[in-house]
Design an enzyme around this catalytic site. Structure first.
Site, short mmCIF file in Angstrom:
data_model
loop_
_atom_site.label_atom_id
_atom_site.label_comp_id
_atom_site.label_asym_id
_atom_site.label_seq_id
_atom_site.Cartn_x
_atom_site.Cartn_y
_atom_site.Cartn_z
N CYS A 152 0.83 -1.20 0.00
CA CYS A 152 0.00 0.00 0.00
C CYS A 152 0.87 1.25 0.00
O CYS A 152 1.72 1.43 0.87
CB CYS A 152 -0.92 -0.01 1.22
SG CYS A 152 -1.91 1.49 1.39
N PHE A 153 0.64 2.13 -0.97
CA PHE A 153 1.56 3.26 -1.14
C PHE A 153 1.40 4.36 -0.10
O PHE A 153 2.24 5.25 -0.02
CB PHE A 153 1.50 3.84 -2.54
CG PHE A 153 0.15 4.11 -3.15
CD1 PHE A 153 -0.97 4.40 -2.39
CD2 PHE A 153 0.00 4.09 -4.54
CE1 PHE A 153 -2.21 4.65 -2.96
CE2 PHE A 153 -1.24 4.35 -5.14
CZ PHE A 153 -2.34 4.63 -4.34
#
Length: 215
Positions: free
Chosen positions: A53-54
């Site tokens: 997840c960025f």
């Protein structure tokens, strides 16, 4: 919207969603550093990392000294200018990626690689913890032969370090030449600065990357 029958598998480029010609709009300035997102200054270099997840990945890097900007986006796939909804379908081929713009006179690519390896699990394939799907894969997209050589060498070093701690899982990190990077929607940019209590699944495996000149 159609979805992949198995989001944990890579998508055939011929089966990918078509996307669109217009890029998604993002704020012109970084919410933390206030530096302009585009264009990249001539004295700066760019790195691209996928670590799940960025949201948490972007925060990890903007918290480092001498980082000019960070941006959340999509890369490594086929669909042009994808939306987050399309990414989640598993039909774009892209990974969630963070673009780091940094001054090589003050920070090094080797230092960024150390942060990359030590702050996620690079041996989980098409997932990162509870986040499952090809968008969450571990990836390094390189922009020069020097970056590519360093990335490959660092993977070898980290694999040996894992084995020394009795972790014999093979690293699954994708290391390829960078293709197009597409900015994610504006609400994803610097998300954990705007939402400090937001979700962050980032976490390492307790293994340190040895110095690159060490065996």
């Amino acid at each position: 919207m159609p979805t992949s029958a198995n989001k944990s598998l890579s998508i055939d480029p011929h089966s990918a969603l078509p996307g669109r010609t217009e890029p998604l709009k993002v704020s012109p300035n970084h919410a933390v550093t206030d530096h302009t997102i585009e264009p990249v200054p001539e004295n700066m270099e760019v790195a691209y990392f996928g670590m799940g997840c960025f949201w948490g990945v972007e925060r990890l890097f903007w918290q480092q000294p001498d980082i000019y900007t960070t941006s959340a986006g999509y890369s490594g796939g086929t669909t042009a200018n994808p939306t987050y909804e399309e990414i989640c379908s598993g039909l774009t081929g892209h990974a969630e990626v963070v673009r780091i713009v940094y001054d090589p006179a003050k920070n090094s690519y080797e230092n960024l690689l150390k942060l990359f390896w030590e702050n996620h699990d690079p041996a989980q394939g098409m997932r990162q913890g509870g986040d499952i799907g090809s968008q969450y894969r571990s990836a390094i997209y390189t922009v020069s032969p020097q970056q590519h050589e360093l990335a490959l060498a660092s993977r070898e070093h980290f694999q040996k370090a894992m084995q020394q701690q009795s972790d014999n899982r093979p690293i699954t990190t994708e290391i390829t030449e960078a293709g197009p990077f597409y900015f994610a929607e504006d609400y994803h940019q610097q998300y954990l600065f705007k939402n400090p209590e937001g979700y962050c699944g980032l976490g390492g495996i307790g293994v340190c990357l040895p110095k690159m000149n060490e065996n």
